[in-house]
Write an enzyme that holds these catalytic residues in place. Structure first.
Site, PDB file in Angstrom:
ATOM      1  N   VAL A 294      41.823  46.156  41.255  1.00 43.63           N
ATOM      2  CA  VAL A 294      41.779  47.613  41.469  1.00 43.63           C
ATOM      3  C   VAL A 294      43.156  48.264  41.414  1.00 43.63           C
ATOM      4  CG1 VAL A 294      39.634  47.574  42.749  1.00 43.63           C
ATOM      5  CG2 VAL A 294      41.785  47.261  43.971  1.00 43.63           C
TER       6      VAL A 294
ATOM      7  N   LYS B  80      44.169  36.733  35.786  1.00 40.70           N
ATOM      8  CA  LYS B  80      44.748  37.778  36.643  1.00 40.70           C
ATOM      9  C   LYS B  80      46.250  37.954  36.353  1.00 40.70           C
ATOM     10  CE  LYS B  80      45.856  40.543  39.852  1.00 40.70           C
ATOM     11  NZ  LYS B  80      45.384  41.901  40.049  1.00 40.70           N
TER      12      LYS B  80
ATOM     13  N   ARG C 121      46.295  51.622  16.605  1.00 42.65           N
ATOM     14  CA  ARG C 121      46.401  50.333  17.293  1.00 42.65           C
ATOM     15  C   ARG C 121      47.688  50.194  18.090  1.00 42.65           C
ATOM     16  NH1 ARG C 121      43.706  49.826  12.894  1.00 42.65           N
ATOM     17  NH2 ARG C 121      45.538  49.627  11.558  1.00 42.65           N
TER      18      ARG C 121
ATOM     19  N   CYS D  71      52.361  44.035  42.820  1.00 40.65           N
ATOM     20  CA  CYS D  71      51.575  43.269  41.838  1.00 40.65           C
ATOM     21  C   CYS D  71      52.360  43.026  40.556  1.00 40.65           C
ATOM     22  CB  CYS D  71      50.301  44.034  41.499  1.00 40.65           C
ATOM     23  SG  CYS D  71      49.425  44.542  42.964  1.00 40.65           S
TER      24      CYS D  71
ATOM     25  N   HIS E 214      49.209  56.152  16.369  1.00 39.93           N
ATOM     26  CA  HIS E 214      48.686  55.080  15.519  1.00 39.93           C
ATOM     27  C   HIS E 214      47.464  54.498  16.228  1.00 39.93           C
ATOM     28  CE1 HIS E 214      48.261  51.113  13.768  1.00 39.93           C
ATOM     29  NE2 HIS E 214      49.040  51.497  12.756  1.00 39.93           N
TER      30      HIS E 214
HETATM   31  N1  SAJ Z   1      54.830  52.066  35.440  1.00 39.95           N
HETATM   32  C1  SAJ Z   1      55.739  52.474  34.469  1.00 39.95           C
HETATM   33  N2  SAJ Z   1      55.260  52.913  33.276  1.00 39.95           N
HETATM   34  C2  SAJ Z   1      53.939  52.978  33.010  1.00 39.95           C
HETATM   35  C3  SAJ Z   1      53.012  52.551  33.975  1.00 39.95           C
HETATM   36  C4  SAJ Z   1      53.493  52.093  35.184  1.00 39.95           C
HETATM   37  O1  SAJ Z   1      56.953  52.429  34.692  1.00 39.95           O
HETATM   38  O2  SAJ Z   1      53.594  53.418  31.909  1.00 39.95           O
HETATM   39  C5  SAJ Z   1      55.312  51.575  36.736  1.00 39.95           C
HETATM   40  C6  SAJ Z   1      54.789  52.387  37.910  1.00 39.95           C
HETATM   41  O3  SAJ Z   1      55.560  53.520  38.132  1.00 39.95           O
HETATM   42  C7  SAJ Z   1      54.870  51.381  39.032  1.00 39.95           C
HETATM   43  C8  SAJ Z   1      54.554  50.051  38.331  1.00 39.95           C
HETATM   44  O4  SAJ Z   1      54.785  50.276  36.962  1.00 39.95           O
HETATM   45  O5  SAJ Z   1      56.185  51.308  39.576  1.00 39.95           O
HETATM   46  C9  SAJ Z   1      53.159  49.538  38.538  1.00 39.95           C
HETATM   47  O6  SAJ Z   1      52.200  50.610  38.566  1.00 39.95           O
HETATM   48  P1  SAJ Z   1      50.773  50.531  37.860  1.00 39.95           P
HETATM   49  O7  SAJ Z   1      50.073  51.792  38.133  1.00 39.95           O
HETATM   50  O8  SAJ Z   1      50.940  50.129  36.449  1.00 39.95           O
HETATM   51  O9  SAJ Z   1      50.052  49.290  38.554  1.00 39.95           O
HETATM   52  P2  SAJ Z   1      49.789  48.854  40.086  1.00 39.95           P
HETATM   53  O10 SAJ Z   1      50.845  47.852  40.458  1.00 39.95           O
HETATM   54  O11 SAJ Z   1      49.605  50.005  40.984  1.00 39.95           O
HETATM   55  O12 SAJ Z   1      48.368  48.087  39.912  1.00 39.95           O
HETATM   56  C10 SAJ Z   1      48.294  46.998  39.000  1.00 39.95           C
HETATM   57  C11 SAJ Z   1      47.049  47.185  38.096  1.00 39.95           C
HETATM   58  N3  SAJ Z   1      47.105  46.210  37.000  1.00 39.95           N
HETATM   59  C12 SAJ Z   1      46.897  46.583  35.713  1.00 39.95           C
HETATM   60  O13 SAJ Z   1      46.707  47.724  35.374  1.00 39.95           O
HETATM   61  C13 SAJ Z   1      46.889  45.477  34.698  1.00 39.95           C
HETATM   62  C14 SAJ Z   1      45.781  46.999  38.916  1.00 39.95           C
HETATM   63  O14 SAJ Z   1      44.637  47.033  38.099  1.00 39.95           O
HETATM   64  C15 SAJ Z   1      45.857  45.652  39.662  1.00 39.95           C
HETATM   65  O15 SAJ Z   1      44.692  45.425  40.451  1.00 39.95           O
HETATM   66  C16 SAJ Z   1      47.047  45.686  40.569  1.00 39.95           C
HETATM   67  O16 SAJ Z   1      48.212  45.793  39.748  1.00 39.95           O
HETATM   68  C17 SAJ Z   1      47.072  44.405  41.388  1.00 39.95           C
HETATM   69  O17 SAJ Z   1      46.740  44.477  42.582  1.00 39.95           O
HETATM   70  O18 SAJ Z   1      47.348  43.345  40.821  1.00 39.95           O
END
Ligand code: SAJ
Length: 413
Positions: A143, A194, A234, A248, A232
């Site tokens: 999640v 995961k 893809r 995470c 694009h």
């Molecule tokens: N971030 C960026 N650029 C982006 C997206 C995110 O810099 O384009 C940064 C965010 O600001 C943040 C970090 O990455 O600092 C992580 O944020 P996030 O929203 O990407 O993810 P989390 O850590 O809140 O949740 C993730 C999710 N994993 C994926 O999308 C593959 C969630 O589904 C997992 O359940 C969660 O990790 C977990 O508990 O493992």
């Protein structure tokens, strides 16, 4: 009863299960049993309070006998290795409660092999064998903080069983409340799946952050480049920013590296790139402040991402730390963070006499800021937007010098 355990417990209770939520932190148990909720997450308060009021959910400090045990404890990073002590302690705490035919599910993110080679032997101290005496499965949570409840109910899930029968038994439980598809496999595959999911995101963000540096060098605007490339069919690049935080994505790729250090080279490099983003932000800040005497910096946001209260592994804290080490006057403003934090203060106090506002977290409250009003309270009208989140035109019109990450020369042209 953290970010995963509490919503899971409440969702199960609202689907008719009798649930005992266990947390070793007595203050969490007390808050929940007296009608409070210790975590900020949209919709969680209503859900949890409904579950408690129905009488189907209660909180305890120790596990009791049950049909199903779900372990959802943190697996923090110890240097570059998974610290499994919480998982081990949680497993040990249910040994005395385990009975023939029970189901135990590990939801925590762990290196491949943990369910079979760490959790199973601990539970077998009960005298029962995993897969024969009791069922054991790994079903990693997926999640997204900010959409936890919706995703808990709707996301597809991967369920790894010690045996096929274990996976099917866990499938029965999740099918009671998950509308997404449930895929069955073995425990080590589920564990690696995961890690791969979060690593995929980390590597993609690392590419975006590297592109930001490339655009800084070339005098181009990374946001425009990514936006156009994503047209694009893809290509789907994520966004650069001050770094990757949270418990995470900034942690889990290390578990993959730990399990195959010689092979996981790209994964390790991506971690290094994302972890060094706060240094890129620092150099932009120093550039903006070089001609100002005794400058004051205001950080907009300490949480690791927008609209959450979580500061674990937040890149904003890394930026704050670096600024303090260099002796800058720093104030931090975050409408979501309520736990005491260094430099955290009110907006009024934070912005007063400031020479640079640095947008680090994309909280919706910052979008609503009035640049005119903020400008009158600052000493120098300067904004650094590390997420390309604010309305650059409005801030420029209010007399601000606006810098953005990934546009170093571009914004000066
Ligand atoms: N971030 C960026 N650029 C982006 C997206 C995110 O810099 O384009 C940064 C965010 O600001 C943040 C970090 O990455 O600092 C992580 O944020 P996030 O929203 O990407 O993810 P989390 O850590 O809140 O949740 C993730 C999710 N994993 C994926 O999308 C593959 C969630 O589904 C997992 O359940 C969660 O990790 C977990 O508990 O493992």
């Amino acid at each position: 009863l953290g970010y995963i355990g509490l919503p899971t417990a409440a969702v199960l209770a609202t689907h008719g299960f009798q649930v005992v939520g266990v947390d070793t932190d007595a203050s969490v148990v007390k808050v929940l049993n007296s009608g409070g909720v210790h975590i900020e997450e949209p919709g969680l308060r209503t859900l949890v309070q409904g579950a408690f009021n129905s009488g189907l959910l209660r909180a305890e400090e120790k596990p009791i006998q049950a049909d199903v045990f779900i372990i959802a404890v943190p697996t923090p990073l110890m240097e570059t290795h998974a610290d499994l002590s919480f998982v081990e302690n949680a497993a040990a705490s249910i040994v005395g409660c385990l009975r023939q035919g029970n189901l135990v599910i590990l939801e925590s993110t762990v290196p491949p092999g943990t369910t079979a080679h760490v959790v199973a032997p601990i539970l077998e101290r009960s005298g029962l064998k995993a897969g024969r005496g009791f069922h054991l499965a790994h079903c990693p949570e997926r999640v997204l903080p900010g959409s936890i409840i919706k995703e808990l109910l709707e996301n597809d899930r991967v369920i790894g069983g010690i045996t096929d029968a274990c996976a099917r038994r866990a499938q029965e439980l999740y099918s009671a409340f998950v509308s997404g598809k449930l895929f069955l496999t073995d425990t080590s595959t589920a564990e690696l799946v995961k890690l791969v999911e979060n690593t995929f995101r980390d590597v993609n963000i690392a590419l975006a952050n590297e592109l930001a540096r490339v655009c800084d060098r070339l005098g181009l605007d990374v946001w425009e480049v990514i936006d156009l490339a994503n047209h694009h069919p893809r290509v789907n690049l994520l966004r650069p920013g001050p770094g990757v935080g949270g418990h995470c994505i900034s942690v889990d790729p290390w578990f993959l590296v730990e399990s195959a250090p010689d092979e996981a080279r790209l994964v390790r490099l991506s971690r290094a790139i994302n972890d060094s983003q706060p240094d890129v932000v620092l150099s932009l800040i120093e550039e903006a402040l070089q001609e100002i005497e005794d400058p004051k910096v205001t950080l907009l946001g300490l949480a690791y991402k927008g609209n959450v209260d979580d500061t674990r592994e937040s890149p904003a804290l890394a930026v704050l730390h670096r600024l303090r080490m260099r002796g800058y006057r720093v104030a931090a403003v975050d409408p979501h963070v309520t736990r005491p934090q260094q430099a955290l203060c009110s907006m009024d106090e934070g912005i007063a006499g400031s020479d640079l506002a640095v947008l680090l977290t994309d909280h919706r409250e910052f979008e609503a800021l009035d640049p005119e009003d903020i400008g009158t309270r600052m000493r120098t009208r300067q904004l650094l937007d590390t997420r390309n989140f604010l309305d650059v035109h409005a801030w420029r019109q209010a007399g601000f010098r606006v810098l953005r990450l990934g546009c170093r020369k571009h914004d000066r042209q």
